[in-house]
Scaffold this motif. Structure first.
Motif: not given
Length: 92
Positions: A21-27, A36-40, A45-51, A61-67
């Motif tokens: 996958f290219d990007v992730a949306l994490v609930d 938190t473990l998913v975001a970490e 892995l340097g995978r872009p994701f939003a929470i 502060g979980h490393g996400q690129q967007a909320d």
């Protein structure tokens, strides 16, 4: 193409390692567990994701690129995904 959804932290972690996958949306709240473990792992892995969360400050502060704050509209979701994908394409 959508991969998922994954209903638990353990299944999401497994998917991160196995599914392309290219990007992730994490609930942030998955069946009573926070993600938190998913975001970490995505960050490591340097995978872009939003929470996505209705919880406010707990997702900082979980490393996400967007909320994506709940409740969100389809327009909000499209904007966030478009931005994540644009960042991914720019990194290639």
């Amino acid at each position: 193409e959508v991969v998922g959804p994954w209903p638990s932290v353990s299944r999401a972690l497994q998917s991160i390692e196995c599914d392309p996958f290219d990007v992730a949306l994490v609930d942030f709240h998955l069946k009573g567990e926070n993600a938190t473990l998913v975001a970490e792992r995505l960050s490591a892995l340097g995978r872009p994701f939003a929470i996505a969360s209705g919880g406010g400050g707990e997702i900082e502060g979980h490393g996400q690129q967007a909320d994506l704050n709940k409740p969100f509209s389809m327009r909000d979701l499209e904007r966030v995904l478009r931005d994540l994908i644009a960042d991914t394409v720019g990194d290639r």
